[in-house]
Design a protein around this motif. Structure first.
Motif, PDB file in Angstrom:
ATOM      1  N   ALA A   1       0.846  -1.193   0.000  1.00 30.70           N
ATOM      2  CA  ALA A   1       0.000   0.000   0.000  1.00 30.70           C
ATOM      3  C   ALA A   1       0.880   1.240   0.000  1.00 30.70           C
ATOM      4  O   ALA A   1       1.991   1.237   0.523  1.00 30.70           O
ATOM      5  CB  ALA A   1      -0.903  -0.002   1.228  1.00 30.70           C
ATOM      6  N   SER A   2       0.380   2.296  -0.623  1.00 27.26           N
ATOM      7  CA  SER A   2       1.016   3.605  -0.604  1.00 27.26           C
ATOM      8  C   SER A   2      -0.119   4.629  -0.645  1.00 27.26           C
ATOM      9  O   SER A   2      -1.269   4.263  -0.389  1.00 27.26           O
ATOM     10  CB  SER A   2       1.980   3.760  -1.787  1.00 27.26           C
ATOM     11  OG  SER A   2       2.660   4.994  -1.709  1.00 27.26           O
ATOM     12  N   ALA A   3       0.178   5.864  -0.955  1.00 23.43           N
ATOM     13  CA  ALA A   3      -0.884   6.874  -0.905  1.00 23.43           C
ATOM     14  C   ALA A   3      -0.665   7.968  -1.939  1.00 23.43           C
ATOM     15  O   ALA A   3       0.476   8.337  -2.246  1.00 23.43           O
ATOM     16  CB  ALA A   3      -0.965   7.495   0.488  1.00 23.43           C
ATOM     17  N   VAL A   4      -1.777   8.503  -2.470  1.00 25.07           N
ATOM     18  CA  VAL A   4      -1.688   9.600  -3.436  1.00 25.07           C
ATOM     19  C   VAL A   4      -1.220  10.887  -2.765  1.00 25.07           C
ATOM     20  O   VAL A   4      -0.929  11.875  -3.443  1.00 25.07           O
ATOM     21  CB  VAL A   4      -3.036   9.837  -4.157  1.00 25.07           C
ATOM     22  CG1 VAL A   4      -3.460   8.603  -4.934  1.00 25.07           C
ATOM     23  CG2 VAL A   4      -4.129  10.271  -3.171  1.00 25.07           C
TER      24      VAL A   4
ATOM     25  N   SER B   1       5.476  -4.016  -6.263  1.00 26.65           N
ATOM     26  CA  SER B   1       4.312  -3.287  -6.762  1.00 26.65           C
ATOM     27  C   SER B   1       3.835  -2.354  -5.656  1.00 26.65           C
ATOM     28  O   SER B   1       3.644  -2.778  -4.515  1.00 26.65           O
ATOM     29  CB  SER B   1       3.187  -4.259  -7.135  1.00 26.65           C
ATOM     30  OG  SER B   1       3.674  -5.317  -7.937  1.00 26.65           O
ATOM     31  N   LYS B   2       3.655  -1.078  -5.992  1.00 29.19           N
ATOM     32  CA  LYS B   2       3.212  -0.091  -5.005  1.00 29.19           C
ATOM     33  C   LYS B   2       1.878   0.505  -5.451  1.00 29.19           C
ATOM     34  O   LYS B   2       1.769   1.022  -6.563  1.00 29.19           O
ATOM     35  CB  LYS B   2       4.274   1.004  -4.855  1.00 29.19           C
ATOM     36  CG  LYS B   2       5.578   0.490  -4.261  1.00 29.19           C
ATOM     37  CD  LYS B   2       6.691   1.515  -4.317  1.00 29.19           C
ATOM     38  CE  LYS B   2       7.215   1.681  -5.726  1.00 29.19           C
ATOM     39  NZ  LYS B   2       8.407   2.553  -5.795  1.00 29.19           N
ATOM     40  N   ILE B   3       0.878   0.411  -4.589  1.00 29.44           N
ATOM     41  CA  ILE B   3      -0.474   0.852  -4.914  1.00 29.44           C
ATOM     42  C   ILE B   3      -0.767   2.156  -4.191  1.00 29.44           C
ATOM     43  O   ILE B   3      -0.954   2.174  -2.968  1.00 29.44           O
ATOM     44  CB  ILE B   3      -1.516  -0.219  -4.516  1.00 29.44           C
ATOM     45  CG1 ILE B   3      -1.099  -1.610  -5.026  1.00 29.44           C
ATOM     46  CG2 ILE B   3      -2.900   0.171  -5.022  1.00 29.44           C
ATOM     47  CD1 ILE B   3      -0.943  -1.700  -6.523  1.00 29.44           C
ATOM     48  N   ARG B   4      -0.775   3.252  -4.937  1.00 31.40           N
ATOM     49  CA  ARG B   4      -1.053   4.563  -4.339  1.00 31.40           C
ATOM     50  C   ARG B   4      -2.559   4.760  -4.227  1.00 31.40           C
ATOM     51  O   ARG B   4      -3.254   4.914  -5.226  1.00 31.40           O
ATOM     52  CB  ARG B   4      -0.404   5.673  -5.171  1.00 31.40           C
ATOM     53  CG  ARG B   4       1.108   5.689  -5.040  1.00 31.40           C
ATOM     54  CD  ARG B   4       1.763   6.771  -5.878  1.00 31.40           C
ATOM     55  NE  ARG B   4       3.203   6.757  -5.712  1.00 31.40           N
ATOM     56  CZ  ARG B   4       4.064   7.395  -6.498  1.00 31.40           C
ATOM     57  NH1 ARG B   4       3.601   8.099  -7.534  1.00 31.40           N
ATOM     58  NH2 ARG B   4       5.369   7.342  -6.264  1.00 31.40           N
ATOM     59  N   ILE B   5      -3.027   4.766  -2.995  1.00 26.81           N
ATOM     60  CA  ILE B   5      -4.455   4.745  -2.706  1.00 26.81           C
ATOM     61  C   ILE B   5      -4.973   6.154  -2.405  1.00 26.81           C
ATOM     62  O   ILE B   5      -4.317   6.937  -1.720  1.00 26.81           O
ATOM     63  CB  ILE B   5      -4.735   3.822  -1.505  1.00 26.81           C
ATOM     64  CG1 ILE B   5      -4.157   2.423  -1.771  1.00 26.81           C
ATOM     65  CG2 ILE B   5      -6.231   3.731  -1.217  1.00 26.81           C
ATOM     66  CD1 ILE B   5      -4.165   1.515  -0.556  1.00 26.81           C
ATOM     67  N   GLY B   6      -6.164   6.445  -2.931  1.00 33.41           N
ATOM     68  CA  GLY B   6      -6.829   7.705  -2.631  1.00 33.41           C
ATOM     69  C   GLY B   6      -7.784   7.540  -1.459  1.00 33.41           C
ATOM     70  O   GLY B   6      -7.597   6.668  -0.609  1.00 33.41           O
TER      71      GLY B   6
ATOM     72  N   ILE C   1     -11.779   6.047  -4.285  1.00 31.04           N
ATOM     73  CA  ILE C   1     -11.973   4.723  -4.865  1.00 31.04           C
ATOM     74  C   ILE C   1     -12.926   3.921  -3.982  1.00 31.04           C
ATOM     75  O   ILE C   1     -12.887   4.022  -2.747  1.00 31.04           O
ATOM     76  CB  ILE C   1     -10.631   3.975  -5.028  1.00 31.04           C
ATOM     77  CG1 ILE C   1     -10.838   2.663  -5.794  1.00 31.04           C
ATOM     78  CG2 ILE C   1      -9.953   3.733  -3.680  1.00 31.04           C
ATOM     79  CD1 ILE C   1      -9.547   2.004  -6.264  1.00 31.04           C
ATOM     80  N   HIS C   2     -13.797   3.155  -4.597  1.00 31.20           N
ATOM     81  CA  HIS C   2     -14.693   2.252  -3.874  1.00 31.20           C
ATOM     82  C   HIS C   2     -13.854   1.095  -3.325  1.00 31.20           C
ATOM     83  O   HIS C   2     -12.951   0.593  -3.997  1.00 31.20           O
ATOM     84  CB  HIS C   2     -15.761   1.728  -4.846  1.00 31.20           C
ATOM     85  CG  HIS C   2     -16.876   0.973  -4.209  1.00 31.20           C
ATOM     86  ND1 HIS C   2     -16.698  -0.263  -3.629  1.00 31.20           N
ATOM     87  CD2 HIS C   2     -18.206   1.266  -4.063  1.00 31.20           C
ATOM     88  CE1 HIS C   2     -17.857  -0.705  -3.159  1.00 31.20           C
ATOM     89  NE2 HIS C   2     -18.790   0.207  -3.406  1.00 31.20           N
TER      90      HIS C   2
ATOM     91  N   TYR D   1       1.219   1.980  -9.202  1.00 37.19           N
ATOM     92  CA  TYR D   1      -0.105   2.096  -9.817  1.00 37.19           C
ATOM     93  C   TYR D   1      -1.010   2.920  -8.912  1.00 37.19           C
ATOM     94  O   TYR D   1      -1.100   2.662  -7.707  1.00 37.19           O
ATOM     95  CB  TYR D   1      -0.736   0.711 -10.063  1.00 37.19           C
ATOM     96  CG  TYR D   1      -0.123  -0.008 -11.239  1.00 37.19           C
ATOM     97  CD1 TYR D   1      -0.629   0.176 -12.526  1.00 37.19           C
ATOM     98  CD2 TYR D   1       0.988  -0.825 -11.067  1.00 37.19           C
ATOM     99  CE1 TYR D   1      -0.047  -0.450 -13.618  1.00 37.19           C
ATOM    100  CE2 TYR D   1       1.579  -1.457 -12.149  1.00 37.19           C
ATOM    101  CZ  TYR D   1       1.053  -1.266 -13.427  1.00 37.19           C
ATOM    102  OH  TYR D   1       1.639  -1.880 -14.511  1.00 37.19           O
ATOM    103  N   ASN D   2      -1.648   3.928  -9.497  1.00 42.10           N
ATOM    104  CA  ASN D   2      -2.637   4.706  -8.755  1.00 42.10           C
ATOM    105  C   ASN D   2      -3.920   3.897  -8.636  1.00 42.10           C
ATOM    106  O   ASN D   2      -4.428   3.387  -9.632  1.00 42.10           O
ATOM    107  CB  ASN D   2      -2.939   6.025  -9.463  1.00 42.10           C
ATOM    108  CG  ASN D   2      -1.747   6.957  -9.494  1.00 42.10           C
ATOM    109  OD1 ASN D   2      -0.939   6.971  -8.564  1.00 42.10           O
ATOM    110  ND2 ASN D   2      -1.631   7.745 -10.553  1.00 42.10           N
ATOM    111  N   ALA D   3      -4.428   3.784  -7.427  1.00 37.79           N
ATOM    112  CA  ALA D   3      -5.689   3.078  -7.200  1.00 37.79           C
ATOM    113  C   ALA D   3      -6.744   4.116  -6.825  1.00 37.79           C
ATOM    114  O   ALA D   3      -7.013   4.380  -5.652  1.00 37.79           O
ATOM    115  CB  ALA D   3      -5.538   2.035  -6.099  1.00 37.79           C
ATOM    116  N   ILE D   4      -7.297   4.715  -7.871  1.00 38.78           N
ATOM    117  CA  ILE D   4      -8.342   5.716  -7.679  1.00 38.78           C
ATOM    118  C   ILE D   4      -9.326   5.624  -8.856  1.00 38.78           C
ATOM    119  O   ILE D   4      -8.991   5.085  -9.905  1.00 38.78           O
ATOM    120  CB  ILE D   4      -7.759   7.158  -7.588  1.00 38.78           C
ATOM    121  CG1 ILE D   4      -6.703   7.420  -8.666  1.00 38.78           C
ATOM    122  CG2 ILE D   4      -7.143   7.424  -6.228  1.00 38.78           C
ATOM    123  CD1 ILE D   4      -7.230   7.861  -9.961  1.00 38.78           C
ATOM    124  N   SER D   5     -10.518   6.131  -8.650  1.00 39.95           N
ATOM    125  CA  SER D   5     -11.511   6.150  -9.717  1.00 39.95           C
ATOM    126  C   SER D   5     -10.998   6.967 -10.898  1.00 39.95           C
ATOM    127  O   SER D   5     -10.235   7.928 -10.713  1.00 39.95           O
ATOM    128  CB  SER D   5     -12.808   6.768  -9.195  1.00 39.95           C
ATOM    129  OG  SER D   5     -13.589   7.267 -10.244  1.00 39.95           O
TER     130      SER D   5
END
Length: 301
Positions: A114-117, A162-167, A202-203, A223-227
């Motif tokens: 996990a990461s963050a926007v 893999s790093k997922i930048r979460i909103g 993101i849902h 990878y950005n994980a946002i709508s």
């Protein structure tokens, strides 16, 4: 397939566990609380203490993928003491995972962290993608940068990183949405500042599916994980008020007021990050809840 999850008892972790078990994936998880350890056929908990560099090596047996979600919530007043906890709760567990894999035989071939926007600079103008190298000057921006740098170390072990930048994660089981909904529901909703700040959201279901998608397709990098459709704070507030059929009659809440109430943490409400989802879309991921209306129907019905 067997995976190891850190942060499995958090909001995101719990949903990820449910999804994986439904898809016949065996789950090991690490917990700092011995009271939260269970041992079932496909779901087993193991103790670790990152501060003391203590970890149960049995947690890694048969594991091919690590989902690394551990980290103290940022939605708590940022005292000097708590800021230290926010940083160390991300850095120390990551270091412990790395040294453990470095010094012991294992079958791990991918870590999905996990990461963050919040790493992206506050801006009302720019649209950020994963290639952006600028880092927000705030405390949160620096935390995410240091966090990601620690995760990058796993490349040296020939492990796919893999790093997922979460909103902003929208869920009816916790997180931001219930806190946004409550005042609106009782007629006290209002936008923050100008309300023009972008909120990349993101849902929860899409977030969980992106974690799985990245693993299934062995996707490497950020990878950005946002709508695909970020909205402004004003649009978010109005969409929820419309769904709940509640009026918005209060004036906008000034930045100074929230700064006095929340301290440095006020930036979570006023920072603007318009973040692109194009990279994950180009890999073939299809969002189930791309628009805020679909998300709210799913979560607030």
């Amino acid at each position: 397939m067997k995976v190891l999850i850190t942060g499995a008892t958090g909001m995101i972790g719990q949903e990820l566990v449910v999804f994986l078990l439904k898809n016949n994936v065996k789950v090991n998880y690490l917990s700092t609380s011995k009271d939260k350890l269970v041992s079932k056929e496909n779901y087993k908990g193991y103790y670790w203490n990152p501060i003391a560099n203590d970890i149960d090596l049995k947690a890694f047996e048969g594991v091919s993928v690590i989902y690394h979600l551990a980290g103290a919530t940022v939605a708590k007043r940022w005292t000097s003491f708590y800021k230290k906890e926010i940083l160390e709760s991300r850095i120390l567990p990551t270091k412990l995972l790395f040294t453990t894999l470095q010094n012991n035989s294992h079958q791990v071939n991918q870590i999905v962290s996990a990461s963050a926007v919040g790493i992206y600079p506050d801006s009302l103008e720019f649209i950020y993608n994963e290639e952006n190298k600028n880092v927000d000057a705030s405390f949160l921006g620096k935390v995410v940068q240091k966090w990601e740098n620690e995760v990058d170390a796993f490349n040296a072990l020939n492990i796919l990183v893999s790093k997922i930048r979460i909103g902003i994660v929208l869920s009816n089981k916790g997180g931001a949405l219930p806190k946004i909904v409550a005042p609106i529901k009782y007629g006290f909703g209002a936008t923050f500042g100008s309300g023009s700040q972008s909120q990349s959201w993101i849902h929860i279901d899409d977030l969980i599916h992106i974690f799985h998608f990245v693993t299934s397709n062995k996707l490497e990098g950020v990878y950005n994980a946002i709508s695909p459709y970020p909205i402004s704070n004003k649009e978010m507030t109005m969409a929820i008020a419309k769904f709940l059929k509640r009026p918005l009659w209060l004036p906008n809440i000034p930045k100074l007021v929230m700064k006095l109430i929340l301290g440095e943490m006020y930036i979570l409400l006023f920072s603007s990050q318009n973040v692109s989802a194009l990279k994950i879309l180009n890999q073939g991921y299809q969002f189930k809840y791309a628009t805020i209306d679909k998300a709210l129907i799913s979560l607030l019905k």
